[in-house]
Scaffold this motif. Sequence first.
Motif, PDB file in Angstrom:
ATOM      1  N   SER C  99      38.136  38.201  52.318  1.00 20.95           N
ATOM      2  CA  SER C  99      38.482  38.301  50.895  1.00 20.95           C
ATOM      3  C   SER C  99      39.050  39.675  50.589  1.00 20.95           C
ATOM      4  O   SER C  99      39.038  40.578  51.432  1.00 20.95           O
ATOM      5  N   HIS C 100      39.498  39.800  49.337  1.00 23.43           N
ATOM      6  CA  HIS C 100      40.069  41.063  48.871  1.00 23.43           C
ATOM      7  C   HIS C 100      39.054  42.196  48.858  1.00 23.43           C
ATOM      8  O   HIS C 100      39.430  43.351  48.624  1.00 23.43           O
ATOM      9  N   ALA C 244      41.542  34.871  39.493  1.00 25.28           N
ATOM     10  CA  ALA C 244      40.177  34.643  39.025  1.00 25.28           C
ATOM     11  C   ALA C 244      39.572  35.968  38.584  1.00 25.28           C
ATOM     12  O   ALA C 244      39.879  37.019  39.139  1.00 25.28           O
ATOM     13  N   VAL C 245      38.723  35.885  37.593  1.00 19.60           N
ATOM     14  CA  VAL C 245      38.086  37.089  37.068  1.00 19.60           C
ATOM     15  C   VAL C 245      36.578  36.940  37.151  1.00 19.60           C
ATOM     16  O   VAL C 245      35.991  36.082  36.481  1.00 19.60           O
ATOM     17  N   GLN C 247      34.026  40.164  38.040  1.00 16.68           N
ATOM     18  CA  GLN C 247      33.963  41.476  37.435  1.00 16.68           C
ATOM     19  C   GLN C 247      35.390  41.942  37.182  1.00 16.68           C
ATOM     20  O   GLN C 247      35.624  42.812  36.360  1.00 16.68           O
ATOM     21  N   GLY C 248      36.322  41.347  37.901  1.00 13.58           N
ATOM     22  CA  GLY C 248      37.718  41.566  37.571  1.00 13.58           C
ATOM     23  C   GLY C 248      38.534  42.415  38.529  1.00 13.58           C
ATOM     24  O   GLY C 248      39.674  42.764  38.236  1.00 13.58           O
ATOM     25  N   GLY C 249      37.986  42.720  39.693  1.00 12.57           N
ATOM     26  CA  GLY C 249      38.668  43.606  40.627  1.00 12.57           C
ATOM     27  C   GLY C 249      39.950  43.027  41.200  1.00 12.57           C
ATOM     28  O   GLY C 249      41.010  43.668  41.167  1.00 12.57           O
ATOM     29  N   SER C 250      39.860  41.820  41.740  1.00 19.08           N
ATOM     30  CA  SER C 250      41.063  41.264  42.342  1.00 19.08           C
ATOM     31  C   SER C 250      42.091  40.958  41.251  1.00 19.08           C
ATOM     32  O   SER C 250      43.298  41.093  41.466  1.00 19.08           O
ATOM     33  N   GLU C 309      30.307  35.193  43.094  1.00 18.76           N
ATOM     34  CA  GLU C 309      30.935  36.451  42.694  1.00 18.76           C
ATOM     35  C   GLU C 309      31.509  36.414  41.269  1.00 18.76           C
ATOM     36  O   GLU C 309      32.020  37.414  40.792  1.00 18.76           O
ATOM     37  N   SER C 354      37.842  30.287  48.550  1.00 19.43           N
ATOM     38  CA  SER C 354      36.529  30.600  47.993  1.00 19.43           C
ATOM     39  C   SER C 354      36.413  29.896  46.651  1.00 19.43           C
ATOM     40  O   SER C 354      37.418  29.658  45.979  1.00 19.43           O
ATOM     41  N   ALA C 357      38.096  31.860  43.962  1.00 19.61           N
ATOM     42  CA  ALA C 357      39.552  31.706  43.920  1.00 19.61           C
ATOM     43  C   ALA C 357      39.953  30.316  43.437  1.00 19.61           C
ATOM     44  O   ALA C 357      41.008  30.138  42.823  1.00 19.61           O
ATOM     45  N   LYS C 387      32.233  30.089  53.066  1.00 22.42           N
ATOM     46  CA  LYS C 387      30.951  30.412  52.464  1.00 22.42           C
ATOM     47  C   LYS C 387      30.537  29.375  51.413  1.00 22.42           C
ATOM     48  O   LYS C 387      29.350  29.247  51.113  1.00 22.42           O
TER      49      LYS C 387
HETATM   50  C1  LIG Z   1      36.012  35.641  47.421  1.00 24.66           C
HETATM   51  C2  LIG Z   1      35.958  36.277  46.077  1.00 24.66           C
HETATM   52  N1  LIG Z   1      35.063  37.193  45.836  1.00 24.66           N
HETATM   53  C3  LIG Z   1      34.984  37.785  44.624  1.00 24.66           C
HETATM   54  C4  LIG Z   1      35.798  37.438  43.610  1.00 24.66           C
HETATM   55  C5  LIG Z   1      35.624  38.070  42.285  1.00 24.66           C
HETATM   56  O1  LIG Z   1      36.078  39.352  42.342  1.00 24.66           O
HETATM   57  P1  LIG Z   1      35.923  40.250  41.070  1.00 24.66           P
HETATM   58  O2  LIG Z   1      34.460  40.239  40.721  1.00 24.66           O
HETATM   59  O3  LIG Z   1      36.350  41.585  41.550  1.00 24.66           O
HETATM   60  O4  LIG Z   1      36.752  39.667  40.007  1.00 24.66           O
HETATM   61  C6  LIG Z   1      36.777  36.533  43.822  1.00 24.66           C
HETATM   62  C7  LIG Z   1      37.696  36.277  42.751  1.00 24.66           C
HETATM   63  O5  LIG Z   1      38.558  35.491  42.768  1.00 24.66           O
HETATM   64  C8  LIG Z   1      36.842  35.919  45.081  1.00 24.66           C
HETATM   65  O6  LIG Z   1      37.724  34.964  45.359  1.00 24.66           O
END
Ligand SMILES: Cc1ncc(COP(=O)(O)O)c(C=O)c1O
Lengths: 273, 273, 403, 403
Positions: C99-100, C244-245, C247-250, C309, C354, C357, C387
């Motif tokens: 993942s990112h 997808a959001v 916490q919003g990082g990606s 997540e 995921s 996503a 997962k």
């Molecule tokens: C595998 C995975 N982890 C985490 C997240 C959520 O990331 P964040 O909390 O940074 O928005 C995503 C969002 O699409 C995801 O696909």
Amino acid sequence: MIVSNYLAKRFEELQRRQEAALVAFLMAGDPDLPRTLEYARAVEGGGADVLGLGVPFSDPIAESPTLEEAAHRALRHGVHLQDVLQIVRELRKSSTIPILLLSYYNPILRLGEEAFARRCSEANVDGVLIPDLPIEEATSWVNQARKYGLARIFSATPETGDERVKQICEFSSGFLYLVSRYGATGAREALAETALPLIERVRPLLPSDLKLVVGFGISTRPQIESVVRAGADGVMVTSALVARIAEGISPEALSAYVRELKEATRCPSPAPS
Amino acid sequence: MIVSNYLAKRFEELQRRQEAALVAFLMAGDPDLPRTLEYARAVEGGGADVLGLGVPFSDPIAESPTLEEAAHRALRHGVHLQDVLQIVRELRKSSTIPILLLSYYNPILRLGEEAFARRCSEANVDGVLIPDLPIEEATSWVNQARKYGLARIFSATPETGDERVKQICEFSSGFLYLVSRYGATGAREALAETALPLIERVRPLLPSDLKLVVGFGISTRPQIESVVRAGADGVMVTSALVARIAEGISPEALSAYVRELKEATRCPSPAPS
Amino acid sequence: MASATKPSSVAKFTELPKEGKFGEFGGQFVPEILMPALRALENDYLSIRTQARFQNELKALRTDYCGRPTPLYFARRLTEYAGGARIFLKREDLLHGGSHSINNALGQALLARELRRSRVLCATGSGEHGLATAMACVLLELQAEIYMGAADIERHATTVEQMKLLGARVHAVTRGSQRLKDATHEALRAWVTHLQDAYYLIGSSVGPHPYPLIVRDFQRVIGDEIKGQLLRREQRLPDLVVAAVGQGGSAIGTFFPFVQDEKVRLLGVEAAEAASLTQGTVGVFHGAKTYLLQDEHGQVQPTHSLAAELDYAAVGPEHAFYKKLGRAEYIAVSGREALEGGRLLAELEGILPSLEAAHAIYAGVQRAKKLKRDQIVVITLSGRGEKDLRLYYDRQQLSGQAV
Amino acid sequence: MASATKPSSVAKFTELPKEGKFGEFGGQFVPEILMPALRALENDYLSIRTQARFQNELKALRTDYCGRPTPLYFARRLTEYAGGARIFLKREDLLHGGSHSINNALGQALLARELRRSRVLCATGSGEHGLATAMACVLLELQAEIYMGAADIERHATTVEQMKLLGARVHAVTRGSQRLKDATHEALRAWVTHLQDAYYLIGSSVGPHPYPLIVRDFQRVIGDEIKGQLLRREQRLPDLVVAAVGQGGSAIGTFFPFVQDEKVRLLGVEAAEAASLTQGTVGVFHGAKTYLLQDEHGQVQPTHSLAAELDYAAVGPEHAFYKKLGRAEYIAVSGREALEGGRLLAELEGILPSLEAAHAIYAGVQRAKKLKRDQIVVITLSGRGEKDLRLYYDRQQLSGQAV
Ligand SMILES: Cc1ncc(COP(=O)(O)O)c(C=O)c1O
Ligand SMILES: Cc1ncc(COP(=O)(O)O)c(C=O)c1O
């Protein structure tokens, strides 16, 4: 070119009698060696013209599940090539039925082609069918088989084009084994649609000294009758016998079944070669 | 600038008596509201100079586990800001002890800073400590607190440089809350090594109208004595009380414990401001 | 449909938050004890972020270790299925770790090493961020200290095993609900007591300033790559970018590089069961002012997304800013819809996303349906779905035949 | 140490096998029923393999879908640990699906589509090849028919669930040992009865001609990329190239592009518990002449590697050829050693390799120790290790502290 005596003679005899040959195959060592001997005699007693014995192999490919399982049972009893030859010698004490071995290539290669051919010849085996040895890989084997007077049984299938049938015939002696239906071996009630046109197509391609035996999926009288009527010189019955043995059929009952099948080979063939 | 009467008066009184202040904090609603009232009265009876009441919050960060768990217990009983104010009103009926609220910022923001300040003022709360509101985020709150006469308690820590201590003092009223040790709150037997040099460093930076109260990890008489001797105008005891309440201490025993701690605030301070 | 960006709003974006804030959001709502550390981090980071040496090392590791750039994949069958705009997927699922998360963990671990910290603390919920942190720490010879709720540890046992194999110390947090927030509190406690030698590594664009900036800086490679790849391939920008959001990082990493491109619409997709932007109100949580799921007393509400997540009550402050300005649109997609979106991708493209996503996939496909064939939708496929296999599979079993 | 390649041997290599053989190895030891199909496949493939359209589509999908090129990663810490040659890892673990399998599955699925087959049959042991096939089939709109032993299905249930989610039909084979070989026989039976509309997709460089050629053609991208990447980065070729050998697909793909480079030594690493090249004898198995684990009767022996994909009694015929010629060296590494190698990589680089690849890691590190610092070892990291987590973890638990 030497063709094993028993086999050639038997075909001559059958031709005289206007009968087709019944080639009956068993898996050697299934369920065990003594009973293979009993079943072989029962098959002969039932009128089979040729006896085939499968040499068990751990990894038969494109084989019917029936035969694969029989081979595995035999292997669990530790039955290998030398034991199969021992059976042949045993049978030979009292019989002149033509005997063929069916063996995958690896046990032969392991022993050595020449040693294998020699031992077969010494045991009075008449011919050998190696299902995973197409003609492209068969040159040295054919030389050994020639040298030791073993019939070289190769197959043709509905997939095999005319040209290739002719090539295969050049490698063959005794008979051409025609696989009558798509798919791996295994007894089927109805004869595959492909069988009759296949016989018609292949028949004219054969040289006169090569017989045509049709197999794969044959288990009933009507099947045999139509195959013989279409021009086959013989039929091979394998899975039908092995399956019955797996079910624990008595030698007497197996003999009766073979007799019934043999009956069907006596219907008149339209165009004896 | 208006400083709440009770708190300022109490510090004046203590200075006259050459005593340091004992600020005693409880978590409102833990184990329930009636018992908070009892414990509060017990603490007052034991001689605490200032009563602090924690407003339960679901997500206190960098908080001692003791306080976090107390807050969660209180929340399970549905105790929120208005209930805490209700306790203050209840106490006020019979007491003039200075009362401080400790609340995380979100419940205050939710109600609105002004509404919160007004209600505190109406309930005769003396001051408010918002642990997650550093001075950078506090401008509007300070304005409201000023307007409604609430003491603005901010913290300084061993991490806080001199310049920043001075800035914090400018935002503060009542007292500066000096966090004496690294780490989140929680009662420790020994006083952190950082405490005494910290007091020495910070003391001179304070304007004369701002008291110095030291806390985090205080639970014993010797701790209090050394802090007071080092120049603190008061000590804040929190986790030590909350932990005893969690263990089910009786109000009488809590009162006795507070009395013992209060004793320690009477040792002579070397340099009264 | 998203209302088009008001032209005026774009002017309000600056690369760096002003005084730690994105508009009114963000800030530093933390105990005083953390303020000097945050101030120092901000100063150090602002000088390091522009250093060529740092950027070069980061770039090299991203390329050779993480597998960047990730492909921008034209999803032919998904496009045909939707029958509208062409759909491209940004393949963050192919990154090391799946993942990112590694984008951020690696960047911050490198930062920690620059700051000469020997230990890296982090809190993790499903373990995804913890695993990425553990990987980055191994690579950079840092000791990873992972805080994880005991309940989460049980639920995500294999991820925990992986972290341990990577030499991370995993601290089971047995307090409270034994989940992410409890782990966060415990990790913060540990940080406060080790400010000198520990680096606190936040997993997404949340927390006090400068973390949302740091995380966005390390995640913006997603959007930067999308932009470059699409320009090279199609000589144009996308019409809609979807992420997808949680916490919003990606999502912020996907959106930020397009913020000034007024014609590019941005769509953030929350889990309906944890929809802070679409159902929350302004509050302060874990150090920042942002949208938050809270009750009338200002108590933070529990969330219930199947997607581990996304199961968080608040959201990064920069998203709050985008929402307020109308620069990005935010919608919520239910767990059931997300499972459907994920299965669709599996069945049409052979990619199991995921579950997080999958929320974006579902929403992106819905939108693509309504757009024209000459338009382009890019969806960030932020992680792979092994997962979440159990969830997908059980659901498929329940509903008999798949979509 | 490997004996250096005899100069004369290189001359013997030709890109295409002569009459279906690599030296004496290979060939077409199959029932007559399959011969016309193999002949047709050979003819079709030989014309398709050079078609620009085919190669371009393959290249595009490899890039955008699979994530090629994969990085060539300089393993700094592993190199420091070994203290000898510099170690580079070819990161096939980052590919879609988690291993090199997709290289082959995608290539052959594309071929199947060119040949207008609607169904793709395959047999799989651990499910890895089945999953890659399922993915490629989804992408190219083919129906995947996966044959898998019932015992293997039980052991690898999650992979099976993934295949099903991707719409593959999974046929449980309950015959015999209920494992890969039984599945292979069943798949061949199915092929024989559907020669017209089915494509039989072999997972590695085994089976009758032209399969070993086809698989090598689709896997050689590994070695081609290594060569290009290393030349670009270091302006030189590696001294030693290491790959794990199960059936030999990833290894042949790694080795082949270096075969003519006499100075590049090639090291193939087998599982000691299934070491056909180092402990086998020449035989015929599954359609080809090659090295084989067999008893004195020519019966094929059971194998016992923990690494599911190495657990095979024979090996691709081109490896047999390389061995015979002395062009490549082959050694065996035990399961215990492989686990150690895998843990080492996890603890030093944050990468958990597949247990298969861990055999190569272990051997590569051992060799690197004995080489000079200015030499270069490249190890193909053919897959990621999540699937083997339990083995690694349990073993670590047993032995207390890790390596
Ligand atoms: C595998 C995975 N982890 C985490 C997240 C959520 O990331 P964040 O909390 O940074 O928005 C995503 C969002 O699409 C995801 O696909
Ligand atoms: C994940 C994985 N699968 C399979 C294999 C074996 O592949 P092959 O049987 O083609 O040699 C390897 C070899 O290293 C591997 O790492």
